[in-house]
Design an enzyme around this catalytic site. Structure first.
Site, mmCIF file in Angstrom:
data_model
loop_
_atom_site.group_PDB
_atom_site.id
_atom_site.type_symbol
_atom_site.label_atom_id
_atom_site.label_comp_id
_atom_site.label_asym_id
_atom_site.label_seq_id
_atom_site.Cartn_x
_atom_site.Cartn_y
_atom_site.Cartn_z
ATOM 1 N N GLU A 444 0.832 -1.212 0.000
ATOM 2 C CA GLU A 444 0.000 0.000 0.000
ATOM 3 C C GLU A 444 0.863 1.256 0.000
ATOM 4 O O GLU A 444 0.947 1.986 0.979
ATOM 5 C CB GLU A 444 -0.986 0.005 1.168
ATOM 6 C CG GLU A 444 -0.437 -0.336 2.531
ATOM 7 C CD GLU A 444 -1.541 -0.390 3.585
ATOM 8 O OE1 GLU A 444 -1.836 0.671 4.161
ATOM 9 O OE2 GLU A 444 -2.093 -1.477 3.805
ATOM 10 N N SER A 544 -8.076 8.984 -1.493
ATOM 11 C CA SER A 544 -6.848 8.429 -2.076
ATOM 12 C C SER A 544 -7.104 7.641 -3.353
ATOM 13 O O SER A 544 -6.161 7.168 -3.989
ATOM 14 C CB SER A 544 -6.151 7.501 -1.065
ATOM 15 O OG SER A 544 -5.662 8.208 0.039
#
Length: 787
Positions: A444, A544
């Site tokens: 991530e 995001s």
């Protein structure tokens, strides 16, 4: 409204069962609910389900009636985030609105299964404690197209003692049977449950691949004295997966070919604004199709297991994925650890036939060596031959590393010294011995945020994003891609393009193994999500994503689409509707050697070497109305081009419906999406338009609306602002079929109207026999043109 409703909710449904089913078994299957459910049949309690993630099953045979009498199933669901397991008063670690938004209710399909007294069990360990069917291949010869196939079916005999034969038929996508084989007959006494195994060989196999995600149907049949007593269908794909460890020489091999995995990390709630987590199966496919349109081939689910509909979609679209079970951001002990082990067991059993799953994730953060060994043993017990591995994000020490089967690493985390960890920091933390044993996956990276509505610092109506006191990032769509030094360093960002390239140039590669480290790269968040407590910031969700919370692409989507493509591709970041006098840097993202930029067919220069692998910045470009275009070259030859035209003044509204391929179904759960755009007189979208649209809805539906970034309470309203000239709204069908009319208006613009028909669904005695519809399957091979 800033919060999701948390508390109890009730569901009730009446249904009738045919008299012919009286001598058999009746099961209910719940694909998903949040957090806990109490189940009742005809007023009697028949079971509970408390983990909020896994599917569960109920044997309701003793409680139902048959013939012309109604049965009533009632479910009480409680999505309180302080819910505790009743038997132990222990909370579930993953029941956290930050990491796992608390969308309550029944958020998955509910199925009723009728079987005889001799049957193959369901892969639902929770409540039923059954493991279903496990299909796995071995002895691969990829070039020859052959393999061996093993089918393990758990069979339960609740009838008299009898000899049972398990038969297997393998059917390809065209409906042609390619193989048939049987197990040795099994003599089973009443009440016996056993695994019956059948083995055979396949030839001419069409392999499941990220380029061509081919699926087969495996039919398993039980016969007694030549009579068929039970049939099950398992859809799966056959592939050879290998995980080779070692910096510079390991990686992920699919069907004997090295594949660099590239894509995103995604909250497993996979939520949509206005709809939450409960939406029809075809929308899961729609989402997967969009991921593939960005040329990604990898998705890492975060914290909890996704719905089965998500895994089925990734199977169909050739997206390798990593599947967790349930956790938060730390290890656990005592009953909380046991809860995690039980959920991982249930998840593996339920999802182990999905060819797209290659990684089981034991934790979203490091766990102890003993816990890692326990998770690996779970995989070896329940998925020993599926070509999958068990690992973890952020292995904390060498002891745990000795047991893991892959390394997940989150480079983007702050290490407490106000600087980012480098790949070298991570690798130094492991012993030389461990560096040779397992592949490394970035899990991530690129944690920055930017809302879709902010173009850049030169574009009305916002002229950039002005961060508030609770904002962590200060990016717009442009700087989200290209980076920024920030404001006094506070909002500095490398940008998506640089972050992606930093890993790509250090990827494991069969052409440059000495330079290689990474087997996979995931940029955090595919879509914006109602997670991580952003309600006190300038936004209403975490932004995001590469698409927003209704799956409208941001500029970053197109940047990733170019970077992850194998064929030539090019995109101009932004629009071409600036004010007179604006001079700015125009950015082109391209996977070619050189790019030339044109304004109204006049060359503004050619750049022969990209920055950060893909970025071509053209400074001091003066805006003038007309067209900006870019051409990409490889070896001096034009191979791709793109252009943007200046749009005129807003003139009209356009509504474009998106529905499932079988039309909008009047089943009470189907959804129609509507794209609403503001266009000029020539039909071009107006990129700077951001103003209110009002909707009028007529007919049998429930309006769900859309969302406006940065505006609390915008969902489920009969009005919505466009953002960059477009937004997306939704409506849900009811059980009543009929005509639905939606009209969109704004003073000064030509209105738009769309008419839909909610189609009748055959509902016999409260039961719908037709399975949920899927989005059209992808075109195989070259159209998926990547790795």
């Amino acid at each position: 409204m800033h919060s999701i409703y948390m508390g109890p909710a009730w569901y009730r449904k009446k249904f009738r069962l045919p008299e012919s089913a009286k001598e058999g078994k009746v099961f209910l299957e719940f694909d998903g609910l949040r957090q806990a459910g109490d189940f009742y049949i005809n007023g009697k309690a028949v079971g509970i389900h408390e983990d909020g993630v896994s599917a569960c099953g109920l044997d309701i045979t003793p409680f139902v009636t048959f013939g012309n009498t109604d049965n009533v199933v009632a479910v009480r669901v409680d999505n309180s985030n302080d819910y505790k397991e009743r038997a132990t008063e222990t909370s579930y670690e993953w029941n956290s609105s930050a990491f796992n938004p608390c969308y309550g209710g029944l958020n998955g399909n509910v199925c009723l299964h009728l079987t005889g007294k001799t049957y193959q069990t369901l892969p639902l360990y929770r409540n039923l404690e059954t493991s279903g069917i496990y299909v796995h291949a071995s002895n691969f010869n990829i070039a020859a197209g052959t393999c061996s196939l093993t089918v393990d079916s758990q069979v339960r005999n609740e009838g008299e003692q009898q000899v049972i034969t398990l038969g297997v038929d393998v059917v390809d996508a065209s409906g042609k049977k390619i193989a048939s084989f049987e197990a040795e007959p099994s003599d089973m006494v009443q009440g016996q449950t056993d695994i019956i195994t059948a083995q055979g060989n396949l030839a001419g196999v069409h392999w499941w691949d990220v380029r061509d995600p081919y699926l087969y149907d495996v039919y398993t049949t039980l016969t007694v004295d030549g009579k068929v007593v039970d049939v099950c269908r398992t859809q799966t794909g056959f592939r050879k997966a290998e995980f080779r460890g070692g910096v510079g020489k390991g990686g992920f091999y699919l069907n004997d070919r090295f594949v660099y995995l590239k894509g995103y990390a995604q909250r497993a709630s996979d939520d949509w604004a206005g709809l939450g987590q409960a939406y029809p199966d075809w929308m899961h496919d729609f989402n997967a199709a969009l991921i593939r349109e960005s040329n990604a081939n990898y998705l890492r689910w975060m914290h909890v297991a996704p719905h089965r509909a998500d895994e089925e979609a990734l199977d169909r679209y050739g997206i390798v994925n990593s599947c967790p079970a349930g956790d938060k951001e730390k290890d656990a002990d005592g009953r909380q650890w046991d809860q995690r082990v039980e959920l991982m067991r249930d998840t593996i059993i339920a999802l182990r036939n999905h060819p797209s799953i290659f990684f089981w994730e034991a934790g979203n953060n490091g766990i102890s060596a003993d816990h890692m060994r326990q998770m690996v043993e779970l995989r070896k017990t329940w998925d020993p031959d599926g070509g999958r591995v068990m690992g973890c994000r952020d292995i904390k020490d060498d002891a745990a590393a000795k047991s893991t089967e892959y390394f997940g690493i989150m480079i983007g985390q702050d290490d407490g010294k106000d600087k980012r960890k480098t790949p070298q920091d991570i690798f130094r933390s492991y012993s030389e011995e461990r560096r040779d044993l397992a592949p490394y996956l970035e899990t991530e990276d690129f944690r920055e945020e930017a809302a879709r509505r902010f173009w850049d610092d030169y574009s009305a109506p916002h002229f950039g994003f002005k961060p508030g006191p609770n904002d962590t990032y200060g990016l717009n769509s442009e700087t989200f891609c290209v980076g920024t030094p920030g404001i006094n360093g506070r909002y500095a960002s490398d940008g998506a393009i640089k972050r992606y390239f930093d890993y790509y140039r250090n990827r494991i590669s069969n052409t440059d193994p000495a330079h290689a480290k990474w087997a996979a790269y995931a940029s955090i968040y595919w879509s914006d999500s109602n997670a991580d407590g952003r309600q006190d910031s300038s936004e209403v969700c975490r932004v995001s994503g590469k698409v927003d919370s209704v799956r409208l692409p941001k500029q970053a989507f197109y940047a990733y689409k170019v970077m992850q493509a194998e064929s030539p591709d090019i995109h101009i970041i932004g629009h071409w509707n600036y004010a007179t006098g604006v001079t700015k840097t125009m950015y082109v993202v391209c996977n070619c050697d050189s790019v030339e930029l044109f304004v109204n067919n006049q060359s503004k220069g050619k750049i022969d070497h990209p920055t950060d692998g893909y970025l071509f910045p053209f400074p001091s470009i003066a805006w003038e109305p007309g067209k900006i275009s870019a051409v990409g070259y490889r070896n001096g030859k034009k191979v791709c081009e793109t252009a943007i035209e200046t749009a005129g003044a807003p003139k009209k509204i356009r509504l474009t419906p998106i529905i499932g391929p079988k039309g909008l179904q009047a089943d009470g759960s189907d959804v129609a999406l509507l794209d609403v755009e503001v266009l000029d007189a020539q039909g071009r979208r107006c990129p700077l338009d951001e103003d209110r649209i009002d909707f009028k809805v007529e007919g049998p539906c429930v309006w769900r609306g859309g969302v406006n970034s940065g505006i609390p309470g915008s969902i489920n309203q009969l009005y919505l602002n466009t953002e960059c000239g477009i937004n997306r709204v939704s409506l849900r069908s009811t059980l009543t079929p009929g005509a639905i009319k939606v009209t969109a208006t704004r003073n000064g613009l030509d209105p738009a109207t769309v008419e839909l028909t909610s189609l009748p669904v055959e509902n016999t005695n409260g039961l719908i026999k037709e399975m949920p519809q899927s989005w059209p399957a992808p075109t195989p091979s070259k159209s998926l043109g990547m790795n």
